[in-house]
Write an enzyme that holds these catalytic residues in place. Structure first.
Site, mmCIF file in Angstrom:
data_model
loop_
_atom_site.group_PDB
_atom_site.id
_atom_site.type_symbol
_atom_site.label_atom_id
_atom_site.label_comp_id
_atom_site.label_asym_id
_atom_site.label_seq_id
_atom_site.Cartn_x
_atom_site.Cartn_y
_atom_site.Cartn_z
ATOM 1 C CG ASP A 177 81.481 43.883 -78.613
ATOM 2 O OD1 ASP A 177 81.440 43.195 -77.586
ATOM 3 O OD2 ASP A 177 80.489 44.083 -79.347
ATOM 4 C CG HIS A 248 78.660 43.807 -75.905
ATOM 5 N ND1 HIS A 248 79.082 42.650 -76.519
ATOM 6 C CD2 HIS A 248 77.319 43.697 -75.783
ATOM 7 C CE1 HIS A 248 78.026 41.883 -76.773
ATOM 8 N NE2 HIS A 248 76.946 42.492 -76.329
ATOM 9 C CD GLU A 315 73.993 40.131 -76.850
ATOM 10 O OE1 GLU A 315 73.449 39.161 -77.377
ATOM 11 O OE2 GLU A 315 75.114 40.541 -77.194
HETATM 12 C C1 ACM Z 1 73.214 42.499 -80.756
HETATM 13 O O1 ACM Z 1 73.141 41.709 -81.702
HETATM 14 N N1 ACM Z 1 73.730 42.112 -79.600
HETATM 15 C C2 ACM Z 1 72.737 43.849 -80.872
#
Ligand code: ACM
Length: 541
Positions: A177, A248, A315
């Protein structure tokens, strides 16, 4: 005595009980040797009984334990009979025998979960009974985010044991991440040299003004990963690795700045991120990035035998791609409509790449936007809608809606939860969570492989906080995933709570720092700082 969690399909009580003694033997028949090894090890540790090898199938004798396969049962199904002939556990496959062995451990009482006997002369009794059991879903998952806060290897192994004790069988390992890269990749050593440490960490919610001003980090070597995967396999748990792309990814970009959108920002100035939220610094959609990640996934495939490989896909803000001449050129070249289609193309590349290698891609539900290859599956996290759309389009789905099963969210209203983010989801809410939405036809519902609870760790900085958030709710979740419960409103939560009284004793013996049923002690608040409850939505990220 049979306060089992998750509840089995059927229990028929007999009269009397069986006692394990120093003379009791354990015999594991063909195909169940691994289960026998596991059971002997944990029971020897807990009881101090030798549980010597039974030489012949029936040599376990009247006070022993026998394991064997029964081809008439499904692979994860088992039958456990305790009577005057001893305990007989029959599994459809080794996994079924293993779940049966887990049930035997519950029947022996909480001290069967300890690592050493408390006293030398106690009685280890199993009531005479017959249990028939098997899971509702083949995917009974738990995701652990080891990127936001690192869980050292021992903690991961411990969670695999806790999963096994609850008959959960898929460990979704969130390895990368913005805030950390946690898996050694030999051909790209800077991913862990640079990407596994950050200088400091936001304390609490991202709106908090507080920082922990010390480095945080760590990673798993490839041998650590091999050990984790093998340890999981011994417990009939599949490890599904997640390498999150193209969002991420700031930790990877900090390590290799050329992976970022270098024509938009100076990516050499980026470091491993120290706070929370949705990060704008995403991967550049270049050939160099694709080749780099193919190299990453090649090593990942060597380490993880699971059919599914998770590529994240959640995201991914498109601002940098909008401003990047390179990204815009790629959109033109490929004849794509926009940046959303560019993300689909990026994910599609790895979908094809994984499929060609006999694996299946799984990603968060954003990957649906723009079309998916046949065979790809979806983790439905932003509610049920993504999962419903995916199932209707013929894709397999793992239901993990954040409104229900994000266990980083607080489990009681009021100001005193130590992790005060997200929606309030109580033990009862989780017990009444239904993975299969009523909108799906039976045909579509077959695409729901199962369900998964997710543990994101932005505000869970150590094992005790993770335990607190996970338990007791993971026990309720396990019952939802395993047992054939009635519709949510008809579920017997009071009965579950009664069984939990016994289960808390097991969790005590396992050393789980669960949320006390009565909640934590009230504490003196520092208004406006880390303790401020953040009402969801939006959640922490
Ligand atoms: C997530 O909670 N961004 C998969």
């Amino acid at each position: 005595m049979t306060e089992l969690i998750p509840a089995p399909r059927s229990v028929v009580a007999g009269e009397g009980e069986l006692r394990l003694t120093a003379h009791s033997r354990l015999h594991a028949g063909t195909g169940t040797e691994g289960v026998g090894h596991w059971l002997r090890t944990v029971l020897r540790d807990a009881t101090g009984l030798p549980l010597r090898e039974g030489r012949e199938p029936d040599d376990a004798g009247g006070d022993g334990v026998r394991l064997r396969l029964d081809a008439g049962l499904g692979a994860e199904e088992y039958r456990l009979v305790s009577d005057r002939d001893g305990v007989l556990i029959e599994g459809g496959g080794p996994a079924g025998a293993f779940w049966g062995a887990q049930t035997l451990r519950q029947l022996l009482g909480p001290d069967a979960y300890r690592r050493a006997p408390l006293v030398s002369d106690r009685v280890w009794a199993v009531p005479h009974l017959t249990i028939e059991d098997g899971p509702r879903f083949p995917w009974r998952g738990l995701m652990l985010d080891v990127a936001r806060h690192f869980t050292p290897k021992e903690g991961v192994l411990r969670y695999l044991d806790l999963m096994a004790a609850h008959k959960l069988n898929v460990f979704h390992f969130h390895l990368t991440d913005d805030q950390g890269w946690r898996i050694e990749i030999e051909r790209h050593p800077r991913l862990t040299e640079i990407g596994s440490w950050r200088a400091r960490t936001k304390t609490g919610h991202r709106a908090s003004p507080l920082w922990e001003e010390k480095p945080h980090g760590g990673y798993y070597t490839q041998d650590d990963i091999r050990e984790i995967v093998a340890y999981a396999a011994e417990r009939h748990i599949t490890v599904v690795p997640e390498i999150d792309v193209p969002g991420h990814s700031q930790a990877a970009i900090a390590a290799y700045p050329e992976l970022g959108n270098t024509d938009v920002i100076d990516t050499t100035a980026l470091s491993v991120w120290d706070t929370w939220g949705i990060n704008p610094n995403v991967l550049a959609p270049t050939d160099n990035t694709l080749r780099f990640y193919e190299g990453v996934f090649e090593e990942v495939l060597e380490l993880f035998p699971s059919e599914f490989v998770h590529v994240g896909g959640d995201e991914c803000p498109k601002d940098q791609w909008r401003r990047s001449a390179t990204a815009q050129e790629r959109i033109r070249e490929l004849g794509l409509a926009d940046e959303d289609e560019l993300q689909s193309w990026f994910i599609g590349h790895f979908d094809t790449w994984l499929t060609a290698r006999g694996r299946r891609l799984i990603g968060w539900d954003e990957i649906l936007e723009g079309g998916l290859a046949e065979g790809a599956a979806v983790s439905s996290w932003r509610g049920y809608a993504g999962g419903i759309a995916a199932a209707r389009a013929g894709h397999d789905v793992v239901m993990c809606p954040e409104q229900q099963v994000y266990l980083d969210h607080r489990q009681a209203p009021g100001p005193d939860e130590p992790v005060p983010i997200g929606w309030v989801r109580t033990l009862e809410d989780v017990y009444r969570f239904e993975p299969v939405p009523p909108e799906l036809t039976p045909e579509e519902a077959r695409h729901v492989l199962g369900t998964q609870a997710n543990l994101w760790t932005e505000v869970m900085e150590d094992q005790a906080r993770v335990d607190y958030q996970a338990f007791p709710r993971l026990a309720a979740f396990a019952e939802v995933a395993w047992s054939a419960l009635p519709a949510p409103a008809e579920r017997d939560f009071a009965g579950f709570e009664r069984r939990m009284a016994a289960h808390y004793r097991r969790l005590d013996a396992l050393g789980v720092a669960y949320r006390p049923p009565a909640g934590p002690l009230p504490w003196q608040r520092r208004p406006g700082v880390l303790g401020r409850p953040i009402d969801g939505p939006p959640p922490n990220r």
